[in-house]
Design a protein around this motif. Structure first.
Motif, PDB file in Angstrom:
ATOM      1  N   SER A 227     -32.044  -3.036  -8.251  1.00 10.26           N
ATOM      2  CA  SER A 227     -32.811  -2.346  -9.282  1.00 10.26           C
ATOM      3  C   SER A 227     -34.300  -2.630  -9.139  1.00 10.26           C
ATOM      4  O   SER A 227     -34.714  -3.782  -8.939  1.00 10.26           O
ATOM      5  N   ASP A 228     -35.119  -1.578  -9.209  1.00  9.89           N
ATOM      6  CA  ASP A 228     -36.573  -1.637  -9.139  1.00  9.89           C
ATOM      7  C   ASP A 228     -37.103  -2.063  -7.772  1.00  9.89           C
ATOM      8  O   ASP A 228     -38.277  -2.394  -7.634  1.00  9.89           O
ATOM      9  N   VAL A 229     -36.241  -2.077  -6.759  1.00 14.08           N
ATOM     10  CA  VAL A 229     -36.654  -2.326  -5.381  1.00 14.08           C
ATOM     11  C   VAL A 229     -36.372  -1.070  -4.578  1.00 14.08           C
ATOM     12  O   VAL A 229     -35.232  -0.601  -4.514  1.00 14.08           O
ATOM     13  N   GLU A 230     -37.415  -0.507  -3.987  1.00 15.75           N
ATOM     14  CA  GLU A 230     -37.254   0.728  -3.218  1.00 15.75           C
ATOM     15  C   GLU A 230     -36.377   0.503  -1.989  1.00 15.75           C
ATOM     16  O   GLU A 230     -35.476   1.287  -1.690  1.00 15.75           O
ATOM     17  N   GLN A 231     -36.654  -0.576  -1.283  1.00 19.64           N
ATOM     18  CA  GLN A 231     -35.902  -0.890  -0.069  1.00 19.64           C
ATOM     19  C   GLN A 231     -36.155  -2.348   0.281  1.00 19.64           C
ATOM     20  O   GLN A 231     -37.219  -2.905   0.003  1.00 19.64           O
ATOM     21  N   VAL A 346     -39.614  -6.779   1.305  1.00 19.52           N
ATOM     22  CA  VAL A 346     -39.206  -6.177   0.036  1.00 19.52           C
ATOM     23  C   VAL A 346     -40.237  -5.141  -0.371  1.00 19.52           C
ATOM     24  O   VAL A 346     -41.423  -5.452  -0.518  1.00 19.52           O
ATOM     25  N   HIS A 347     -39.779  -3.914  -0.556  1.00 15.52           N
ATOM     26  CA  HIS A 347     -40.652  -2.812  -0.954  1.00 15.52           C
ATOM     27  C   HIS A 347     -40.436  -2.531  -2.433  1.00 15.52           C
ATOM     28  O   HIS A 347     -39.342  -2.130  -2.844  1.00 15.52           O
ATOM     29  N   SER A 348     -41.491  -2.757  -3.230  1.00 11.57           N
ATOM     30  CA  SER A 348     -41.376  -2.519  -4.670  1.00 11.57           C
ATOM     31  C   SER A 348     -42.746  -2.250  -5.259  1.00 11.57           C
ATOM     32  O   SER A 348     -43.762  -2.769  -4.779  1.00 11.57           O
ATOM     33  N   HIS A 349     -42.770  -1.434  -6.316  1.00 10.86           N
ATOM     34  CA  HIS A 349     -43.992  -1.193  -7.085  1.00 10.86           C
ATOM     35  C   HIS A 349     -43.930  -1.897  -8.433  1.00 10.86           C
ATOM     36  O   HIS A 349     -44.897  -1.852  -9.194  1.00 10.86           O
ATOM     37  N   ASP A 350     -42.810  -2.527  -8.722  1.00 11.50           N
ATOM     38  CA  ASP A 350     -42.616  -3.189 -10.004  1.00 11.50           C
ATOM     39  C   ASP A 350     -43.212  -4.590  -9.947  1.00 11.50           C
ATOM     40  O   ASP A 350     -42.743  -5.450  -9.204  1.00 11.50           O
ATOM     41  N   GLU A 351     -44.268  -4.835 -10.746  1.00  8.85           N
ATOM     42  CA  GLU A 351     -44.948  -6.119 -10.691  1.00  8.85           C
ATOM     43  C   GLU A 351     -44.071  -7.265 -11.187  1.00  8.85           C
ATOM     44  O   GLU A 351     -44.237  -8.411 -10.761  1.00  8.85           O
TER      45      GLU A 351
END
Length: 576
Positions: A227-231, A346-351
């Protein structure tokens, strides 16, 4: 000037609010920005590194990097060296001319001047205060020669013009100048480089663009959806590719900004763990097992693309593996194709996810995950408060991440970095204008006083607004620039004059009311100028008193005694 360079200079001048400078002065600041960004990737005010003026001996800008930190004041250089066990020093000197060519005579004159400035003898001619400060920086370095990390300082000289080519005679003169300066025996390496208009365009583009890299990673696997991790990827990466394609910039220097997510900075080659990593790399039989002997690194990215075996990262940081990366960089010549590193991406935009990864991968430190998470959440709160809670004239931008606003059309002088905010806040509201240090060490020693839960954002915003206004007054010549070394004492004095000695209370109503009294002055240009000019009188009395007792001018800004004396002068009943 070249039409394209003129356009870039105009954009730069607008971004950094340098309208008061002449064309040649703006070009000097522009050259400093382009060149120094190739050594230091964080935001800085390029005009502060400009020297110029009479008796500058051909030096238009200069900087001293101590352990990768960009400095220009001898007091700061000495302070950084004194609190470091080992130091690495690079000296950058810039001469900038708007002419469309390079002159051999200019190179010869600059080399002659530098041989005197960097030598041990006295100067045979008059020098500006900036050049005197430069010599004091060198004295601070060579006075601590035992701390140098196995090598003398490096000297990098950049002769910048809008010329499109370097003639053979000019190139020979530059090579001769390098040899002459190296012959002084004061530098490990000397570089004398002519920077053309094409070089300038390339340097400016790099300076205004976030780091993006591409590298092959054939042995990888995608981790299950989270959850909340693009890839998320897990795999092995060649140590050579890690160093040459990710860790170093185009100039071959280590990108220090990649490691801001690490709680610990590099601990040096004397650290037992780092020594063991180095020993593994030296041992032919063990280096091939590096991937299983080492914990590897974790990269968090806000931009990830995978095309076959190739991986593309944009706006990323290494949040775990700082020690490993530094050791690999230092031993890059010993790496072979068989040395592999375990890498998690880890690719994510969630801070919140990113902060959780930072905390989870740095549990070995004395700073707890909870404490780190709270503080990072507070930084996000400050970011929102600065950028979205004010009208345009009062809007500031808190740079929580390096080059966060690289692609935003905002006035660069309104960007407040963590370092600037820490210095401003500790000076204004903790009464410690001499306080210096890196973020991670400061939150360990000042756990209850800095970026703590329950603190009101308005207090930090107020310190930032005062810093911005004081910088504006200095930049526009409204107050003499010789007071620039005392800027944080002036911030402390502003708080004392408006609110008195009592510490500010971090309760919402009280903090808002007290800070508003300071903000009403700081956002009124005339009122701010009047107050600061008024404060210069008691400040000058403190300066004169200390100098009469034998304290050197450039030592004043770092002593606690001077801080107390300034406070007494400001609060004196007879003070204007």
């Amino acid at each position: 000037m070249d039409r394209i360079i003129t356009g870039l200079v105009d954009e730069f001048q607008k971004n950094y609010a340098l309208a008061e400078l002449t064309e040649s002065e703006v070009f000097e600041a522009f050259a400093a920005y382009c060149v120094l960004n190739s050594y230091y990737e964080e935001d800085f005010n390029p005009d502060e590194f400009r020297t110029g003026g009479g008796n500058d001996l051909g030096i238009d800008a200069l900087a001293v990097l101590v352990n990768g930190i960009l400095l220009q004041d001898s007091t700061d250089v000495r302070a950084h060296i004194e609190r470091s066990r080992r130091v690495d020093v690079q000296i950058v000197v810039i001469q900038a001319k708007t002419t469309a060519g390079f002159e051999a005579r200019v190179i010869s004159d600059l080399a002659d001047n530098l041989s005197h400035i960097t030598g041990t003898g006295s100067l045979p001619y008059a020098a500006s205060e900036d050049i005197v400060n430069f010599r004091e920086c060198l004295e601070a370095v060579y006075g601590n020669i035992a701390k140098l990390s196995g090598a003398l300082p490096e000297l990098h000289v950049h002769y910048v013009t809008t010329g499109d080519r370097v003639a053979d005679m000019v190139a020979s003169k530059a090579a001769s100048a390098s040899e002459r300066l190296r012959g002084l025996g004061r530098f490990e390496r000397v570089e004398f480089r002519c920077v053309t208009r094409d070089d300038l365009r390339q340097l400016y583009r790099r300076a205004t663009t976030k780091v993006a890299v591409q590298f092959p990673m054939p042995r990888k696997m995608s981790l299950p959806k989270v959850s909340d991790v693009e890839q998320a990827l897990l795999g092995l990466l060649s140590a050579r590719d890690l160093v040459m394609r990710i860790l170093v910039d185009e100039s071959g220097r280590l990108r220090k900004t990649l490691f801001h997510g690490n709680v610990r900075d590099y601990l040096g080659d004397e650290n037992p763990v780092n020594r063991e990593i180095a020993n593994t790399l030296r041992d032919p039989s063990r280096r091939e097992r590096f991937a299983v002997l080492n914990n590897g690194i974790t990269i968090v990215t806000r931009g990830l693309h995978v095309v076959g075996d190739d991986v593309y990262l944009d706006d990323f940081e290494i949040v775990n593996g700082c020690q490993t990366c530094h050791v690999l960089f230092e031993h890059r010549d010993e790496l072979t194709d068989n040395v592999q590193v375990s890498v998690r991406i880890v690719h994510s935009h969630d801070e919140d996810v990113i902060n959780g990864i930072v905390g989870a991968t740095n549990r070995q430190t004395t700073i707890s995950e909870e404490d780190l998470t709270i503080r990072e959440s507070f930084h996000r709160l400050l970011e929102d408060y600065f950028g979205h809670s004010r009208d345009p004239e009062r809007r500031l931008f808190y740079e929580r991440r390096t080059k966060q606003y690289a692609h935003h059309r905002v006035e660069k002088t309104r960007i407040i970095t963590r370092a600037q905010l820490i210095r401003s806040y500790t000076a204004m509201f903790l009464g410690e204008p001499t306080r210096r240090g890196q973020y991670r060490s400061l939150i360990s020693s000042d756990s209850g006083n800095l970026f703590a839960e329950g603190h009101q954002p308005v207090v930090y915003y107020t310190a930032a607004a005062a810093f911005y206004r004081l910088d504006w007054l200095l930049r526009n010549g409204r107050i003499p620039k010789n007071y620039a070394p005392y800027r944080f004492h002036i911030l402390s004095a502003i708080k004392l004059r408006v609110l008195g000695r009592a510490p500010i209370q971090h309760t919402s109503r009280t903090a808002e009311r007290e800070c508003q009294r300071i903000l009403d002055v700081m956002w009124d240009k005339a009122a701010a100028e009047g107050m600061v000019l008024n404060l210069l009188t008691p400040l000058q009395r403190a300066i004169d008193a200390e100098q009469s007792e034998g304290v050197a001018a450039r030592e004043l800004a770092r002593t606690q005694r001077f801080t107390k004396r300034v406070s007494s002068e400001i609060l004196s009943p007879t003070s204007p």
